[in-house]
Design an enzyme around this catalytic site. Sequence first.
Site, PDB file in Angstrom:
ATOM      1  N   HIS A   1     -11.176  -0.095  -4.517  1.00 52.97           N
ATOM      2  CA  HIS A   1     -11.231   1.342  -4.258  1.00 52.97           C
ATOM      3  C   HIS A   1     -11.596   2.117  -5.515  1.00 52.97           C
ATOM      4  CE1 HIS A   1     -10.220   4.914  -1.868  1.00 52.97           C
ATOM      5  NE2 HIS A   1      -9.688   5.402  -2.965  1.00 52.97           N
TER       6      HIS A   1
ATOM      7  N   HIS B   1     -10.739   7.225   4.446  1.00 54.55           N
ATOM      8  CA  HIS B   1      -9.290   7.065   4.451  1.00 54.55           C
ATOM      9  C   HIS B   1      -8.932   6.195   5.648  1.00 54.55           C
ATOM     10  CE1 HIS B   1      -5.601   9.176   2.576  1.00 54.55           C
ATOM     11  NE2 HIS B   1      -6.315   8.596   1.636  1.00 54.55           N
TER      12      HIS B   1
ATOM     13  N   GLN C   1      -0.198   8.728   1.802  1.00 58.41           N
ATOM     14  CA  GLN C   1       0.200   9.990   1.212  1.00 58.41           C
ATOM     15  C   GLN C   1       0.623  11.000   2.273  1.00 58.41           C
ATOM     16  OE1 GLN C   1      -2.772   8.441   0.973  1.00 58.41           O
ATOM     17  NE2 GLN C   1      -3.619   8.549  -1.091  1.00 58.41           N
TER      18      GLN C   1
ATOM     19  N   GLN D   1       0.093  13.733  -3.022  1.00 59.83           N
ATOM     20  CA  GLN D   1      -1.013  14.655  -2.763  1.00 59.83           C
ATOM     21  C   GLN D   1      -0.838  16.008  -3.464  1.00 59.83           C
ATOM     22  OE1 GLN D   1      -3.984  14.051  -0.176  1.00 59.83           O
ATOM     23  NE2 GLN D   1      -3.415  12.430  -1.593  1.00 59.83           N
TER      24      GLN D   1
END
Length: 793
Positions: free
Chosen positions: A55, A106, A259, A337
Amino acid sequence: MIVPVGTLDDAPLSAALRELSLSLKLAEARRVAQLLGRDPTDTELTLFDAMWSEHCSYKSSRAVLKRFLPTEAGNVILGPGEDAGIVELAEIDGVRWALVLGHESHNHPSQVMPVEGAATGIGGIVRDIYCMGAEVIATLDPLRFGDPAGSNGERSLEIAREVMEGIALYGNALGIPNLGGDVVFDACFDDNCLVNVVALGLVRADHIVRSRVPEQARREPYDFILVGKATDWSGMGGAAFASADLDLAAAQENKGSVQVADPFLKRVLALANAAMLELARRNDAPIGFKDLGAGGIACVSSELAAAGEVGIELDLSLANLAEPALPSRVAACSETQERFGLAVPARITDQLLRLYNQTYDLPGISEGAGARRVGRILVPSAGEVPRYRMVRGGEVVVDAPIHTIVDGIRYERDSRDGTPARSPTPLRTQGRDLGEDLVALLASPHLCSRRALFQHYDSEVQGRTVLRPGEADAGVLAPLPGAAVGVAVSCDGNPRIARVDPYLGGACAVIEAARNVACVGGVPAAITDCLNYGNPEVPEVFHTFVAGVRGIGDACRGLGRMDAPGEPLPVVSGNVSFYNQSAHGAAIDPSPIVCCVGIVPDIARCRSLTLKAAGDGLYRLGAFAPQLGGSLYARWIEASWVGDVPPPDYAAIRAEIATVLDALRDRLAVAVHDVSEGGTLAALAEMALGPESRGRLGAHVDLAPFAGTAGAGAAAFGEAGAFLVEVQAAGTAAFERLAAQHGAQCAHLGEVVAQPQLHVDGLGGPPLRVPLARLAQARERTMPRLLARGVLA
């Protein structure tokens, strides 16, 4: 805590990594110790786990992307490598304006916690745009879900409903219009949904902010400021989670890797950040600005510093933590976040802290939120290696050469062609009732109306929207009040094509996205891509990835920029999402998804795809090809059949796009729609029905020239790319001359009629007559049923 990597055998080292919930392979963990020259701390191992994940590091893909994708063109201001790419828009009243483009995925989080995963996907891409100094003006969401009628159908529908809820709740709360995307349902996504997100921003070229410590930091002291929500456990290990096969049972036990979004705090942060940028400009203070996504504080601070070729020192005891006893490795790497990192001149630090903490009262909006000075930039002496240092209460928890962290490691993956063999016999289409096939296709999840989905998203907030989702093949914005220039945007990707031919899966995604923006008068300016594939360690999977990237690159060069001959259509940003594969080995089909942005010279020339007037001419612009490989029709009637995909002719496609753009400019064309999934008949039905399936005008066309060479099924439902164009009755001769001037193949199919039906001749047997009312009923009934049991009902 020191992890004795150098002295542990494989079994105890594996156990130690599992206890820390790390995905580092044994060789990678030992490589960390080798590079550091000592055993690492648990915080260092956690940092490397995140930064060396696929990632963050692109360790399997970077070389492939660099080899095949064109990233430079005359309109590119910033290409890949920062939080988002930037291209020229227009110069208005002496001010040079630019578009900021970001594209992310995501996927894993959305499979496990769909509402939170999708919402934080929107949140992350929006932060990327803000960090370039831009105002976010639109989002899009290409989505892929499992088969509603399959063995996992109910779970697939539950995920779909909750993903849509997450997108709507977050995007609507932020006040950003959703301009569309696309939705695909297929059994290959049963275990791994795909939630890709795109965001567009608007920025003055002289207000662009970089995702790096500025050069000015070599001449004056710079601080690192952490802004936003208090750091907690949420999102811990998210980068590594997204870089491994999805073990759903294990993921359900560790939902903390997903998150948690807070759109209302984000809204305040957006306002505060805009004020911060203005304050920095007033003080002639260059800054570096980056959102805290994968890898948290450690990731953003190391990437900012490394990009500026400097070091950095942080003190975690100065950060705003939700729990005082939060372990250092969590404080450093959690993906909580709504946070940002700032590299700013020390002379304005106090002003910025007051702005966030007092003027915008972040601590009063969210418990523990705020802005804190947590570090300083370290400028290396000549010949000195920039270092990354992180301390907490006097204890050094990370100390490493900064490029050891961010440059990561690279793998040369094995590649082996495993694409399916072509079926030995042609697709059996003879004797089918094509009218009934059309009704069935329009009622299927693949072609049914998306209106029940779109209506949950706010597409008109900000007052810039010209064409909303479903009204045309691309969404259109008027970003600058009072100016004629517009922006067209479309996302595309067809896994059915990529399943059969992974190279053409990439190429066709570019072609269709470019065609779609042309349908509304947009001159293709740039693309972004999100490359969704299975496990790159599997040679057959990696082969499909390489082929798809090569296809994207070839299409970008083959199409090029219409307004700058000789230049490629540039790829300015994107994302690679690997390991979309369940723990028992079921990988998704190759799924490259491309977003194309086009510049519309005059929004007054934009037209919807709905038929406008009886008596107007209907044309097919583009050569016909008989191949049905990768088509929805083939998948529908014989799922196991594998055939060739129609190959692209880039010179011909350029000629077709040029003809469409000029026909819209000259007001000859009044409706344009691309021929793609479902072929000519589906495209014609969509033009007659319109976005709300309330169309009252029909069409009378003759497909005999195509059926005579390829058969009725291919003539009706073949997906060789083309445009259907409605031309004003008085302008048909001029349109034909225009097509001839550009060298585009143009066939007159028939005309728009007042009768609300499709009347199709030339398919063998009696003429095909299908009432629009029947098509409308079929097309509109499916999506509400799919969403009926969820919160979007």
